[in-house]
Design a protein around this motif. Structure first.
Motif, short mmCIF file in Angstrom:
data_model
loop_
_atom_site.label_atom_id
_atom_site.label_comp_id
_atom_site.label_asym_id
_atom_site.label_seq_id
_atom_site.Cartn_x
_atom_site.Cartn_y
_atom_site.Cartn_z
N UNK A 97 0.86 -1.22 -0.28
CA UNK A 97 0.11 -0.38 0.10
C UNK A 97 0.59 1.36 -0.08
N UNK A 98 0.54 2.45 -0.48
CA UNK A 98 1.26 3.34 -1.43
C UNK A 98 0.56 4.99 -0.41
N UNK A 99 -0.39 4.26 0.03
CA UNK A 99 -0.97 5.67 0.53
C UNK A 99 -2.74 5.67 0.40
N UNK A 100 -3.20 6.96 0.11
CA UNK A 100 -4.85 6.95 0.08
C UNK A 100 -5.01 8.17 -1.56
N UNK A 101 -5.84 7.78 -2.19
CA UNK A 101 -6.67 8.79 -2.71
C UNK A 101 -5.87 9.28 -4.67
N UNK A 102 -6.49 10.09 -4.84
CA UNK A 102 -5.59 10.26 -6.37
C UNK A 102 -4.74 10.52 -6.71
N UNK A 103 -4.55 11.79 -5.73
CA UNK A 103 -3.36 12.27 -5.85
C UNK A 103 -1.88 11.16 -5.61
N UNK A 104 -2.27 10.58 -4.46
CA UNK A 104 -1.28 9.37 -4.59
C UNK A 104 -1.57 8.08 -5.90
N UNK A 105 -2.28 8.30 -6.16
CA UNK A 105 -2.58 7.30 -7.36
C UNK A 105 -1.57 7.77 -8.34
N UNK A 106 -1.81 8.85 -9.18
CA UNK A 106 -1.43 10.13 -10.18
C UNK A 106 0.13 9.62 -10.07
N UNK A 107 0.46 9.88 -8.21
CA UNK A 107 2.03 9.68 -8.40
C UNK A 107 2.71 8.92 -8.65
N UNK A 108 2.37 7.64 -8.27
CA UNK A 108 2.80 6.03 -8.32
C UNK A 108 2.49 5.56 -10.15
N UNK A 109 1.09 6.10 -10.25
CA UNK A 109 1.26 6.12 -11.51
C UNK A 109 2.18 6.70 -13.14
N UNK A 110 2.48 7.63 -12.81
CA UNK A 110 3.64 8.81 -13.83
C UNK A 110 5.57 7.87 -12.83
N UNK A 111 4.94 7.28 -11.91
CA UNK A 111 6.18 6.52 -10.85
C UNK A 111 6.23 5.82 -12.51
N UNK A 112 6.00 4.84 -12.47
CA UNK A 112 5.89 3.73 -13.20
C UNK A 112 5.78 3.75 -14.41
N UNK A 113 5.11 5.09 -14.97
CA UNK A 113 5.61 5.32 -16.82
C UNK A 113 7.39 6.25 -16.79
N UNK A 114 7.39 5.74 -15.58
CA UNK A 114 9.34 6.72 -15.77
C UNK A 114 9.54 5.37 -15.11
N UNK A 131 13.26 4.09 -25.30
CA UNK A 131 11.81 4.82 -25.61
C UNK A 131 11.83 5.25 -24.28
N UNK A 132 11.15 6.68 -23.67
CA UNK A 132 11.05 7.47 -22.60
C UNK A 132 9.98 6.19 -21.78
N UNK A 133 8.60 6.09 -22.44
CA UNK A 133 7.74 5.02 -21.87
C UNK A 133 7.00 3.97 -21.84
N UNK A 134 6.93 3.01 -21.06
CA UNK A 134 6.70 1.89 -21.56
C UNK A 134 5.32 1.49 -22.37
N UNK A 135 5.78 1.23 -23.69
CA UNK A 135 4.36 0.73 -24.60
C UNK A 135 4.73 -0.25 -25.44
N UNK A 136 3.93 -1.31 -26.52
CA UNK A 136 3.85 -2.41 -26.63
C UNK A 136 4.71 -2.62 -27.87
N UNK A 137 6.34 -4.12 -27.42
CA UNK A 137 7.09 -3.84 -28.99
C UNK A 137 7.74 -2.64 -28.03
N UNK A 138 8.47 -2.33 -26.84
CA UNK A 138 9.20 -1.70 -26.84
C UNK A 138 10.11 -3.20 -25.98
N UNK A 139 11.84 -2.50 -25.86
CA UNK A 139 12.41 -3.67 -25.92
C UNK A 139 13.80 -2.99 -25.17
N UNK A 140 13.86 -3.78 -24.21
CA UNK A 140 14.80 -2.80 -22.42
C UNK A 140 15.94 -4.10 -22.66
N UNK A 141 16.63 -3.54 -21.52
CA UNK A 141 17.41 -4.39 -21.31
C UNK A 141 17.32 -3.78 -19.67
N UNK A 142 18.03 -5.22 -18.86
CA UNK A 142 18.02 -5.01 -17.30
C UNK A 142 18.95 -5.46 -17.11
#
Length: 205
Positions: free
Chosen positions: A59-76, A91-102
């Motif tokens: 659990x990261x917290x409560x409310x829309x603001x926390x959700x939007x922050x978490x969404x942006x963090x995941x996209x980044x 590419x900057x944000x996750x999108x289908x077909x994007x290839x990444x290296x870990x």
């Protein structure tokens, strides 16, 4: 098993690869097929047979603001911000077909894994959530798929980060050292949950 490279043609490396080598690695793996047939199976309740399943959430917290922050963090890709793993993408944000290296550092080796984003989804019902998953390419220690998700639950206003994966060892060294691999998989899950906690806390200040 390749332990030393000319250019970039192996995933277990004695020296840390350069950014150029990693870009070349991604370009080569982008031409390859995924290593499993159950594409998108992290979206269904029952995982495919023959795989180890891992599921962690916090659990990261409560409310829309926390959700939007978490969404942006995941996209980044902030859920990969840890001291022994780094993510490389073209590419900057996750999108289908994007290839990444870990790139991970473990047992004195640099381990370079290749994955491809399978899907990205955003839903408002029954739970508001943003998620994406990637699957493994041939140069990956494991075979399988992993989903990263943030969700905002209407019943109690809580916001969660949810990590779900199915996998099995793919490379010989992974099979030989499987107990250690499982230890690192669990460590990754813990560190990823903590990274998302940090990301949300930083934005709340």
């Amino acid at each position: 098993m390749v332990f030393e490279i000319e250019g970039i043609d192996g995933m277990f490396l004695l020296q840390q690869p350069t950014a150029t080598q990693i870009d070349e690695f991604i370009a080569i793996q982008a031409q390859q097929e995924l290593t499993y047939s159950s594409l998108g199976a992290t979206q269904v309740p029952t995982p495919p047979g023959g795989f180890q399943v891992d599921h962690s959430r916090i659990c990261l917290g409560q409310g829309r603001e926390v959700y939007e922050q978490a969404k942006r963090a995941l996209q980044d890709w902030q859920h990969f911000r840890m001291n022994w793993v780094s993510l490389h993408r073209q590419q900057a944000v996750p999108e289908p077909g994007q290839n990444v290296a870990i790139l991970a550092h473990a047992l004195g080796l640099w381990v370079l894994n290749a994955s491809r984003v399978i899907y990205v989804l955003e839903e408002s019902e029954p739970v508001q959530r943003f998620a994406f998953a990637y699957g493994t390419l041939p140069e990956h220690a494991e075979c399988g798929e992993e989903r990263f998700q943030v969700e905002w639950r209407a019943d109690d206003d809580s916001v969660w980060y949810d990590l779900y994966a199915f996998s099995r060892p793919q490379q010989l060294l992974s099979k030989i050292t499987y107990p250690y691999v499982r230890h690192k998989q669990k460590q990754f899950a813990r560190d990823s949950l903590q990274a998302m906690q940090r990301a949300v806390a930083i934005h709340e200040k």
